[in-house]
Scaffold this motif. Structure first.
Motif, PDB file in Angstrom:
ATOM      1  N   ALA A   1       0.847  -1.197   0.000  1.00  0.00           N
ATOM      2  CA  ALA A   1       0.000   0.000   0.000  1.00  0.00           C
ATOM      3  C   ALA A   1       0.883   1.248   0.000  1.00  0.00           C
ATOM      4  O   ALA A   1       1.933   1.272   0.650  1.00  0.00           O
ATOM      5  N   PRO A   2       0.484   2.302  -0.712  1.00  0.00           N
ATOM      6  CA  PRO A   2       1.275   3.534  -0.761  1.00  0.00           C
ATOM      7  C   PRO A   2       1.359   4.223   0.610  1.00  0.00           C
ATOM      8  O   PRO A   2       0.388   4.217   1.360  1.00  0.00           O
ATOM      9  N   PHE A   3       2.527   4.773   0.913  1.00  0.00           N
ATOM     10  CA  PHE A   3       2.689   5.601   2.103  1.00  0.00           C
ATOM     11  C   PHE A   3       4.012   6.354   2.026  1.00  0.00           C
ATOM     12  O   PHE A   3       4.880   6.032   1.225  1.00  0.00           O
ATOM     13  N   MET A   4       4.141   7.369   2.881  1.00  0.00           N
ATOM     14  CA  MET A   4       5.382   8.132   3.030  1.00  0.00           C
ATOM     15  C   MET A   4       5.702   8.189   4.514  1.00  0.00           C
ATOM     16  O   MET A   4       4.797   8.241   5.345  1.00  0.00           O
ATOM     17  N   THR A   5       6.999   8.187   4.836  1.00  0.00           N
ATOM     18  CA  THR A   5       7.410   8.292   6.222  1.00  0.00           C
ATOM     19  C   THR A   5       8.821   8.852   6.299  1.00  0.00           C
ATOM     20  O   THR A   5       9.531   8.895   5.296  1.00  0.00           O
ATOM     21  N   THR A   6       9.202   9.279   7.487  1.00  0.00           N
ATOM     22  CA  THR A   6      10.573   9.716   7.721  1.00  0.00           C
ATOM     23  C   THR A   6      11.382   8.530   8.227  1.00  0.00           C
ATOM     24  O   THR A   6      10.838   7.574   8.780  1.00  0.00           O
ATOM     25  N   LEU A   7      12.690   8.617   8.022  1.00  0.00           N
ATOM     26  CA  LEU A   7      13.588   7.542   8.417  1.00  0.00           C
ATOM     27  C   LEU A   7      14.564   8.043   9.472  1.00  0.00           C
ATOM     28  O   LEU A   7      14.966   9.203   9.457  1.00  0.00           O
ATOM     29  N   ARG A   8      14.957   7.153  10.360  1.00  0.00           N
ATOM     30  CA  ARG A   8      15.977   7.453  11.363  1.00  0.00           C
ATOM     31  C   ARG A   8      17.289   6.805  10.918  1.00  0.00           C
ATOM     32  O   ARG A   8      17.318   6.067   9.927  1.00  0.00           O
ATOM     33  N   GLU A   9      18.339   7.060  11.637  1.00  0.00           N
ATOM     34  CA  GLU A   9      19.616   6.409  11.356  1.00  0.00           C
ATOM     35  C   GLU A   9      19.469   4.906  11.571  1.00  0.00           C
ATOM     36  O   GLU A   9      18.842   4.460  12.529  1.00  0.00           O
ATOM     37  N   GLY A  10      20.015   4.131  10.640  1.00  0.00           N
ATOM     38  CA  GLY A  10      19.923   2.681  10.771  1.00  0.00           C
ATOM     39  C   GLY A  10      20.318   1.983   9.487  1.00  0.00           C
ATOM     40  O   GLY A  10      20.938   2.576   8.600  1.00  0.00           O
ATOM     41  N   ARG A  11      19.913   0.730   9.365  1.00  0.00           N
ATOM     42  CA  ARG A  11      20.307  -0.116   8.249  1.00  0.00           C
ATOM     43  C   ARG A  11      19.126  -0.427   7.339  1.00  0.00           C
ATOM     44  O   ARG A  11      18.048  -0.771   7.810  1.00  0.00           O
ATOM     45  N   VAL A  12      19.364  -0.310   6.042  1.00  0.00           N
ATOM     46  CA  VAL A  12      18.401  -0.724   5.019  1.00  0.00           C
ATOM     47  C   VAL A  12      18.879  -2.064   4.479  1.00  0.00           C
ATOM     48  O   VAL A  12      20.042  -2.213   4.091  1.00  0.00           O
ATOM     49  N   THR A  13      17.990  -3.050   4.467  1.00  0.00           N
ATOM     50  CA  THR A  13      18.304  -4.387   3.970  1.00  0.00           C
ATOM     51  C   THR A  13      17.507  -4.637   2.705  1.00  0.00           C
ATOM     52  O   THR A  13      16.280  -4.507   2.705  1.00  0.00           O
ATOM     53  N   VAL A  14      18.210  -4.960   1.622  1.00  0.00           N
ATOM     54  CA  VAL A  14      17.580  -5.204   0.319  1.00  0.00           C
ATOM     55  C   VAL A  14      17.749  -6.686  -0.003  1.00  0.00           C
ATOM     56  O   VAL A  14      18.870  -7.192  -0.049  1.00  0.00           O
ATOM     57  N   ARG A  15      16.638  -7.382  -0.223  1.00  0.00           N
ATOM     58  CA  ARG A  15      16.667  -8.817  -0.503  1.00  0.00           C
ATOM     59  C   ARG A  15      16.155  -9.096  -1.911  1.00  0.00           C
ATOM     60  O   ARG A  15      15.096  -8.609  -2.295  1.00  0.00           O
ATOM     61  N   ASP A  16      16.926  -9.884  -2.636  1.00  0.00           N
ATOM     62  CA  ASP A  16      16.508 -10.339  -3.961  1.00  0.00           C
ATOM     63  C   ASP A  16      16.958 -11.786  -4.110  1.00  0.00           C
ATOM     64  O   ASP A  16      18.143 -12.045  -4.341  1.00  0.00           O
ATOM     65  N   GLY A  17      16.034 -12.710  -3.921  1.00  0.00           N
ATOM     66  CA  GLY A  17      16.396 -14.114  -3.905  1.00  0.00           C
ATOM     67  C   GLY A  17      17.347 -14.357  -2.748  1.00  0.00           C
ATOM     68  O   GLY A  17      17.095 -13.956  -1.617  1.00  0.00           O
ATOM     69  N   ALA A  18      18.476 -15.013  -3.029  1.00  0.00           N
ATOM     70  CA  ALA A  18      19.479 -15.290  -1.997  1.00  0.00           C
ATOM     71  C   ALA A  18      20.438 -14.127  -1.786  1.00  0.00           C
ATOM     72  O   ALA A  18      21.258 -14.155  -0.875  1.00  0.00           O
ATOM     73  N   THR A  19      20.340 -13.088  -2.606  1.00  0.00           N
ATOM     74  CA  THR A  19      21.245 -11.938  -2.513  1.00  0.00           C
ATOM     75  C   THR A  19      20.711 -10.925  -1.504  1.00  0.00           C
ATOM     76  O   THR A  19      19.534 -10.560  -1.542  1.00  0.00           O
ATOM     77  N   VAL A  20      21.592 -10.476  -0.613  1.00  0.00           N
ATOM     78  CA  VAL A  20      21.234  -9.454   0.377  1.00  0.00           C
ATOM     79  C   VAL A  20      22.253  -8.328   0.286  1.00  0.00           C
ATOM     80  O   VAL A  20      23.455  -8.567   0.319  1.00  0.00           O
ATOM     81  N   LYS A  21      21.765  -7.092   0.141  1.00  0.00           N
ATOM     82  CA  LYS A  21      22.630  -5.907   0.151  1.00  0.00           C
ATOM     83  C   LYS A  21      22.242  -5.082   1.365  1.00  0.00           C
ATOM     84  O   LYS A  21      21.062  -4.939   1.683  1.00  0.00           O
ATOM     85  N   LEU A  22      23.251  -4.503   2.021  1.00  0.00           N
ATOM     86  CA  LEU A  22      23.042  -3.714   3.229  1.00  0.00           C
ATOM     87  C   LEU A  22      23.565  -2.296   3.023  1.00  0.00           C
ATOM     88  O   LEU A  22      24.642  -2.107   2.448  1.00  0.00           O
ATOM     89  N   PHE A  23      22.801  -1.329   3.513  1.00  0.00           N
ATOM     90  CA  PHE A  23      23.185   0.079   3.442  1.00  0.00           C
ATOM     91  C   PHE A  23      22.923   0.714   4.800  1.00  0.00           C
ATOM     92  O   PHE A  23      21.873   0.485   5.405  1.00  0.00           O
ATOM     93  N   ASP A  24      23.870   1.507   5.283  1.00  0.00           N
ATOM     94  CA  ASP A  24      23.650   2.304   6.488  1.00  0.00           C
ATOM     95  C   ASP A  24      23.235   3.703   6.050  1.00  0.00           C
ATOM     96  O   ASP A  24      23.871   4.302   5.180  1.00  0.00           O
ATOM     97  N   ILE A  25      22.146   4.199   6.653  1.00  0.00           N
ATOM     98  CA  ILE A  25      21.664   5.537   6.309  1.00  0.00           C
ATOM     99  C   ILE A  25      21.637   6.398   7.567  1.00  0.00           C
ATOM    100  O   ILE A  25      21.596   5.888   8.688  1.00  0.00           O
TER     101      ILE A  25
END
Length: 87
Positions: A39-63
């Motif tokens: 469902a569509p939404f907007m929000t603010t983000l705090r400092e932390g980690r974004v985890t991106v999953r695609d099949g067995a592949t996982v990418k991590l980003f600190d924001i």
């Protein structure tokens, strides 16, 4: 299987853009996950980690804060600062 188009953009450049299975992000009101057809939404983000999953592949980003926008065209994070974390 349906995919979610995800983009992670920092002031310097776009760090990531691809069709993925799931993205988890650190919202200011709590962590949340986004799957295809969310469902569509907007929000603010705090400092932390974004985890991106695609099949067995996982990418991590600190924001360090920013905004998240989930819409019919996908999920976009506009981060104040972001770096990819070696996994």
């Amino acid at each position: 299987m349906a995919k979610l188009h995800f983009s992670l953009v920092a002031p310097e450049r776009e760090l990531f853009s691809a069709d993925v299975d799931q993205v988890d992000a650190p919202g200011t009101e709590g962590d949340f996950g986004v799957l295809p057809n969310h469902a569509p939404f907007m929000t603010t983000l705090r400092e932390g980690r974004v985890t991106v999953r695609d099949g067995a592949t996982v990418k991590l980003f600190d924001i360090q804060g920013g905004f998240a926008d989930v819409g019919p065209d996908g999920f976009t994070i506009l981060a104040e600062h972001a770096v990819e974390v070696a996994s």
